[in-house]
Scaffold this motif. Structure first.
Motif, PDB file in Angstrom:
ATOM      1  N   LEU B 509       1.039  -1.112  -0.132  1.00 12.70           N
ATOM      2  CA  LEU B 509       0.277  -0.246  -0.167  1.00 12.70           C
ATOM      3  C   LEU B 509       1.170   1.478  -0.096  1.00 12.70           C
ATOM      4  CD1 LEU B 509      -2.937  -0.880   2.664  1.00 12.70           C
ATOM      5  CD2 LEU B 509      -2.644  -1.691   0.019  1.00 12.70           C
ATOM      6  N   LEU B 510       2.317   1.547   0.777  1.00 15.19           N
ATOM      7  CA  LEU B 510       2.893   2.446   0.733  1.00 15.19           C
ATOM      8  C   LEU B 510       3.155   2.044  -0.809  1.00 15.19           C
ATOM      9  CD1 LEU B 510       4.099   1.871   4.298  1.00 15.19           C
ATOM     10  CD2 LEU B 510       3.399   3.920   3.521  1.00 15.19           C
ATOM     11  N   ARG B 511       3.584   1.312  -1.501  1.00 11.45           N
ATOM     12  CA  ARG B 511       3.830   1.933  -2.944  1.00 11.45           C
ATOM     13  C   ARG B 511       2.839   2.004  -3.892  1.00 11.45           C
ATOM     14  NH1 ARG B 511       6.354   0.349   0.527  1.00 11.45           N
ATOM     15  NH2 ARG B 511       9.103   0.086   0.220  1.00 11.45           N
ATOM     16  N   SER B 512       1.628   2.257  -3.642  1.00 14.98           N
ATOM     17  CA  SER B 512       0.585   2.140  -3.965  1.00 14.98           C
ATOM     18  C   SER B 512       0.071   3.799  -4.057  1.00 14.98           C
ATOM     19  CB  SER B 512      -0.353   1.640  -3.858  1.00 14.98           C
ATOM     20  OG  SER B 512       0.398   0.462  -3.706  1.00 14.98           O
ATOM     21  N   ASN B 513      -1.323   3.982  -4.565  1.00 12.18           N
ATOM     22  CA  ASN B 513      -1.807   5.333  -4.874  1.00 12.18           C
ATOM     23  C   ASN B 513      -2.873   5.019  -3.511  1.00 12.18           C
ATOM     24  OD1 ASN B 513      -3.613   7.139  -5.000  1.00 12.18           O
ATOM     25  ND2 ASN B 513      -4.067   7.762  -6.929  1.00 12.18           N
TER      26      ASN B 513
END
Lengths: 220, 700
Positions: B509-513
């Motif tokens: 998630l921390l690498r997603s929008n």
């Protein structure tokens, strides 16, 4: 242990949600994997491996569908607990017998669950890793007397050796069924069928019995 | 053949099957070249119900190889047109062939006799063209463009067998067919077999003198239908569905839908492995084939489509109560949500949800809708429920979804949670999965997988149906799991549970929008039918919600008990909303009617297991391409018959929880009261615990 043959008499299907709580690394996941995969036809392994598992049982002629919700046990995720245990019929609180902290953690969970869900939820306290008994740091007496004091049942298991796991789940299911039936009786039968179905227990009309191979719970 | 506990597999193969028939059928359908012959008992020619029982009781040795000569004696050639839909066995030059009579019917049986094939090939082709009409033409042109004439004949053959396979596998005309096409063994006495195999897999291989093609033309070898090993070529078809033998595949038209295959193709494109470009071309042809078959059988629109079409039609008709209600709903919804004096955010979404439930009630008042639902006999209640929901989403949610997004966005911005989310994102962004709580050595998605996940998130955001979103979420979770075990540095075969999944999901998630994910999560959490919150879909949605909550409420100073009082409170609020709503939406007489009817259908057992595998299948379709590199989950592989739910029907993957939560009115009141009390308790104690937690953290 009932076989499927006896099952035709009552066509009820209970669905229970069971949440697995306990510190990280106490073996929650192994425990439930052992239970769900060991003796079951691989058709029933869920797609997503190990965090959400289901099991179908047949207990004294009643069919039971268990949905087992694993939770992340690290302290930092503690506060997420309520999202997971909402609507649970049962909780399995696992500790590692070689780790006293993990037992302490179980006590916290018991406190919280009783507060949030009252006596409606069936609690099981499970001392896992009994294969490491020589390193035991939580005494059997302490654990059992604590469990009794909070109205929980205590079990000793070893996911590694597959000990005590069937009994644990079978017992839990029976207790959840009793709880559901007691609620049902308390509400009176018939008219208030839906009243009995609190929190996930649902009773479905009579249905044809599963094939013996399908739904039967193997006894422990 | 090995038998490991409950799984059967061929030695040297990593594919496992839960029973022997599945294994045999799989190899029949994929037309893999096996190192040994599989002997097929005679009675399998025409399976019957009775045989099915025997089938499952067979011991492994029954299937083991017997000398080809013996098989030849046992299994003389049959008249090709004898039985349209049974397997025929033949044996020539040491190779055991299982021939689908449909192929023979289509293409003649000349190749069975030992005449040179050169002449026949063209006549095959003509015959094929004639018999298969225009759906073939496009692909024919395509292959002409792509490959030489010489090769085209081969491609044509490939297509032919492809179609035969698809048709026999999916056609409702022959539900009892085992649909084997060719199970061929490389004949040791023919040097050309291996190169031929290779060239079949890559059509664009330049034709050089002495290619296998020419061998074939001059060879007296029976020209068995050309085998294509999908597996080795890295192009997978959706898993064959041999277990549909006993069930008329009435809904299977949808399983032909292209998107699942396309998705696999994308998977392949994104995959790290080297690929033959030709493999894609081939896959393209297969898609054409399958869609062609789908169109050919298009007269039988599935009941699911019928339902959706009917609902759409009703919503558009003037003067129709349902149509008016839908119109009213859309208008009301578009007006609401942005007015600061009216309900905002989650409360507003709950209103939308309860309006949706009312719309469903209206819909179920229509006798013709009832009739359609009654005619669906092979789905259980929860699937029927989600079918109705999906149809409803199409008419009601589709027009308002972007408005709902912006309402969620506004509300999340106003309460500051987006700001916290963004702020904590910067704090956590650099954290590895171990710093996020994962155990040492747990794998995380590589950049390619991560890219794929981003695409899935994007399509999740595009979907207007919360059920569809939820399905996509499950696919993402699946690939995260896959990465966790594949990319792990700890011992192979490690199984990861929630302890590791939650940190890993957080890492992703921390690498997603995050903002758009939060919007989607709220959308699903509030708008999914309460029954959909149970089961696997509900579990992973809960986990996504939990993970976002964790990020939003992350407080670096407090490593323990991090959720603030507000966060805790908000969780309880959600719980209460949904519990209340759950009761409301379950109070429907229609549902009970449906339930009883379904119960009478004596299909309960089958549908249960079927739908379960259906849910899995959906993710499997996507991930099969990963399977051949993945040993740990091989045992899970099983052919499954129903992909029909995949496309639009947001069926709940876990039907074990088919019965839904149906709390009583009295209990409802009690629960909320109890909860109010409790949240107060928690709040007061939380303050205490915060310092406790800190202290404990210091001690460590």
């Amino acid at each position: 242990m009932a076989t499927a043959g006896a099952a035709g008499t009552s066509g009820r299907t209970y669905s229970f949600k069971v949440v697995l709580l306990g510190e990280g690394c106490v073996g929650k996941t192994s425990l439930v994997l052992r239970y769900c995969e060991n003796k079951f036809n691989d058709k029933h392994i869920t797609t997503l491996q190990a965090s959400f598992l289901t099991k179908k049982l047949n207990i004294t002629g009643k069919r039971v569908n268990l949905a087992i919700w694993d939770t992340a046990g690290q302290e930092r995720f503690h506060a997420l607990g309520p999202i997971y245990y909402r609507d649970s019929n049962g909780a399995i609180l696992v500790y590692d017998i070689t780790d006293e902290d993990s037992f302490q953690k179980v006590k916290n969970w018991v406190k919280e669950l009783r507060k949030m869900l009252g006596n409606e939820i069936c609690l099981c306290i499970v001392g896992n890793k009994i294969d490491l008994d020589k390193d035991r740091h939580v005494s059997v007496e302490d654990a059992e007397s604590y469990a009794e004091s909070v109205g929980a049942k205590h079990y000793h298991t070893s996911a590694k050796l597959n000990k005590g796991i069937e009994e644990l789940f079978l017992d839990l299911c029976k207790r959840m069924m009793e709880t559901a039936q007691a609620e049902e009786r308390a509400k009176g039968n018939g008219a208030s069928q839906s009243a009995a179905n609190r929190r996930g227990v649902q009773i479905v009309d009579d249905e044809p019995q599963a094939t013996p191979a399908g739904g039967c719970c193997s006894s422990g | 053949m090995n038998c490991k506990e409950t799984a059967f597999q061929l030695s040297e193969s990593r594919l496992s099957f839960s029973d022997l028939p599945q294994l045999v059928l799989f190899y029949s359908l994929t037309r893999d070249v096996l190192a040994v012959c599989l002997s097929i008992p005679r009675w399998l020619y025409s399976p019957t119900e009775m045989n099915q029982d025997r089938l499952s009781e067979l011991e492994p040795k029954t299937w083991l190889s017997t000398p080809p000569e013996q098989q030849a004696e046992e299994m003389p050639n049959k008249e090709p047109s004898h039985v349209m839909c049974s397997i025929q066995l033949t044996s020539a030059n040491g190779a055991l062939c299982i021939i689908n009579p449909l192929y023979v019917h289509e293409h003649g049986d000349d190749w069975l006799t030992h005449r040179p094939a050169a002449l026949q090939l063209s006549s095959f082709r003509r015959q094929r063209r004639l018999s298969t009409t225009r759906t073939w033409a496009g692909a024919g042109i395509q292959s002409k463009r792509a490959i030489s004439l010489d090769q085209e004949s081969k491609a044509a053959g490939t297509e032919g067998s492809g179609l035969t396979r698809a048709r026999s596998a999916d056609s409702p005309l022959g539900p009892q067919t085992p649909t084997g096409v060719v199970l061929r063994r490389p004949s040791r006495d023919l040097a050309c077999t291996i190169p031929q195999r290779a060239s079949t897999g890559s059509l664009s291989t330049p034709t050089t003198p002495g290619t296998p093609e020419q061998h074939r033309h001059s060879s007296p070898v029976p020209q068995s239908p050309h085998r294509v090993s999908w597996i080795e070529d890295g192009v997978w078809l959706p898993p064959p569905r041999p277990s549909s033998l006993l069930q008329p595949p009435s809904l299977e038209l949808d399983s032909l839908s292209i998107s699942s295959i396309e998705e696999e193709q994308e998977c392949q494109l994104a995959g790290p492995g080297p690929l033959h470009p030709s493999a894609h071309r081939l896959a393209g042809k297969v898609i054409n084939r399958l869609s062609a078959v789908g169109q050919a059988l298009g007269g039988l629109v599935s009941q699911k489509k019928r339902l959706t079409n009917r609902v759409v039609e009703m919503s558009e008709r003037k003067g129709n109560a349902f149509g008016e209600a839908v119109k009213g709903f859309v208008e009301m919804t578009l007006k609401g949500g942005s007015d600061p004096t009216g309900p905002m955010g989650a409360e507003y979404l709950q209103e939308v949800r309860s309006s949706l439930s009312s719309l469903r009630e209206i819909l179920l008042d229509y006798p013709d809708i009832h009739a359609i639902l009654d005619s669906i006999t092979d789905l259980n209640d929860s699937e029927i429920d989600s079918l109705v929901e999906l149809a409803l989403h199409k008419v009601a949610l589709k027009p308002v979804s972007s408005h709902l997004y912006s309402c969620i966005h506004t509300s999340r911005t106003n309460d500051g949670s987006f700001q916290r989310l963004q702020g904590n994102f910067l704090l956590l962004e650099k954290n590895g999965v171990e710093e996020l709580g994962g155990s040492k050595g747990v794998g995380v998605p590589d950049s390619v997988t991560l890219e794929r996940i981003q695409q899935r998130w994007a399509s999740m955001h595009e979907a207007y149906s919360p059920n569809k979103k939820n399905q996509i979420l499950l696919k993402v979770c699946k690939s995260i799991y896959h990465s966790m075990s594949t990319n792990t540095t700890s011992a192979a075969g490690a199984v990861f549970g929630a302890d590791d999944f939650l940190p890993c999901l957080t890492w992703v998630l921390l690498r997603s929008n995050l903002v758009s994910l939060q919007v989607d999560t709220d959308y699903m959490m509030e708008l999914l039918d309460p029954t959909q919150l149970q089961g696997e879909g509900g579990y992973y949605l809960t986990t996504l919600y939990a993970s976002l909550f964790y990020i939003t409420s992350f407080q670096p100073r407090l490593a323990a008990r991090q959720l603030s009082v507000e966060a805790q409170h908000s969780i309880n609020q959600w719980h209460r909303r949904r519990t209340l709503h759950c009761n409301k939406s379950r109070r429907s007489t229609h549902r009970r009617t449906i339930r009883r009817q379904t119960a009478k259908q004596n299909l309960e057992t089958e549908t249960e297991s079927k739908s379960e595998s259906g849910g899995e299948n959906e993710s499997e379709n996507v991930d099969v391409s990963e399977r051949h590199t993945e040993t740990s989950t091989d045992a899970e592989w099983r052919p499954s018959e129903n992909t029909e739910c995949e496309q639009e029907l947001g069926d709940q993957p876990q039907t074990t929880v088919q019965s839904d939560f149906q709390p009583a009115m009295q209990q409802e009141v009690m629960t909320s009261e109890q909860e109010d009390k409790l949240s107060v308790c928690i709040e007061t104690e939380e303050a205490k615990d915060d310092s406790d937690g800190e202290l404990r953290e210091h001690l460590r």
